[in-house]
Design a protein around this motif. Structure first.
Motif, mmCIF file in Angstrom:
data_model
loop_
_atom_site.group_PDB
_atom_site.id
_atom_site.type_symbol
_atom_site.label_atom_id
_atom_site.label_comp_id
_atom_site.label_asym_id
_atom_site.label_seq_id
_atom_site.Cartn_x
_atom_site.Cartn_y
_atom_site.Cartn_z
ATOM 1 N N ASN A 124 0.827 -1.201 0.000
ATOM 2 C CA ASN A 124 0.000 0.000 0.000
ATOM 3 C C ASN A 124 0.865 1.256 0.000
ATOM 4 O OD1 ASN A 124 -2.387 1.522 2.295
ATOM 5 N ND2 ASN A 124 -2.405 1.550 0.068
ATOM 6 N N LEU A 130 -5.955 5.932 -1.979
ATOM 7 C CA LEU A 130 -5.211 4.722 -1.617
ATOM 8 C C LEU A 130 -4.772 4.763 -0.153
ATOM 9 C CD1 LEU A 130 -3.023 4.353 -4.831
ATOM 10 C CD2 LEU A 130 -4.739 2.715 -4.043
ATOM 11 N N GLN A 185 2.072 1.869 -3.491
ATOM 12 C CA GLN A 185 0.998 2.405 -4.323
ATOM 13 C C GLN A 185 0.835 3.906 -4.091
ATOM 14 O OE1 GLN A 185 -2.200 -0.041 -2.934
ATOM 15 N NE2 GLN A 185 -1.954 -1.573 -4.546
#
Length: 218
Positions: free
Chosen positions: A52, A71, A55
């Protein structure tokens, strides 16, 4: 709400409230098998939190701040940050969210660096505590130390560049201490790892302390 790591391991919500050690144990177990490497030459495989983070970081670098914000706000990284808020600088989540909202990539990445620095600091402190216990055999303590080191490198590898920009001396101290600890973890006296683990914790505590928002960021 359980942390991402506690949920992945099937720990009840009370495990998070039970204290710092339970979450750190989850981090250690999530690290996977240890692998021999030289500092900077190897990247651990991702887990939910590190994936994560990547990202979010890639979206920031592409200038896609709305994507980065989504995100972050819906991902495992923020959930873990919120679960550990008591051991983080006050307002860190707000600091990151607001930086993403105004398109300030540097401030957002600085906030994320502080989160990982605190996470790694706590892993190093817990590893030191574990090594100081004499109930387990030297072999068991050495094996635990290697798992902690694996977890430490998983997260430090994500923010080494940001730490270097903020405090090159601290970044060098962390890398050297990690290399030393990794070498000592292969030897017969695991308690010797406590000194380099302490250096890692102190170096990153200094980075956290000096990374308070500047007047420009506030």
């Amino acid at each position: 709400m359980r942390s991402a790591l506690a949920r992945d391991l099937g720990l009840p919500a009370t495990a998070r409230r039970a204290g710092f050690t339970a979450v750190l144990a989850a981090l250690m177990l999530a690290a996977g098998p240890a692998a021999a490497h030289h500092v900077g030459a190897w990247s651990p495989r991702d887990n939910e939190i590190s994936a994560n983070f990547k990202q979010v970081k890639f979206s920031i670098q592409a200038g896609r701040f709305e994507v980065a914000r989504r995100l972050y706000e819906t991902g495992a990284l923020r959930r873990e940050l919120q679960a550990r808020a008591a051991r983080l600088p006050a307002g860190l989540d707000t600091r990151i969210t607001q930086a993403l909202a105004r398109g300030d990539g540097r401030a957002a990445e600085d906030g994320l660096m502080v989160f990982f620095a605190a996470l790694i600091r706590d892993l190093a402190l817990e590893a030191d505590r574990r090594l100081g216990e004499t109930v387990e055999s030297a072999e068991a303590r050495a094996a635990a130390a290697r798992r902690f080191l694996e977890a430490i490198w998983r997260y430090y590898n994500l923010v080494d560049f940001a730490v270097t920009q903020r405090d090159a001396r601290a970044a060098t101290a962390v890398r050297l201490a990690f290399d030393e600890a990794e070498t000592l973890a292969k030897g017969p006296a695991p308690e010797r790892l406590r000194e380099p683990l302490g250096r890692i914790a102190r170096a990153l505590a200094g980075v956290i302390e000096t990374s308070a928002p500047t007047r420009r960021e506030s």
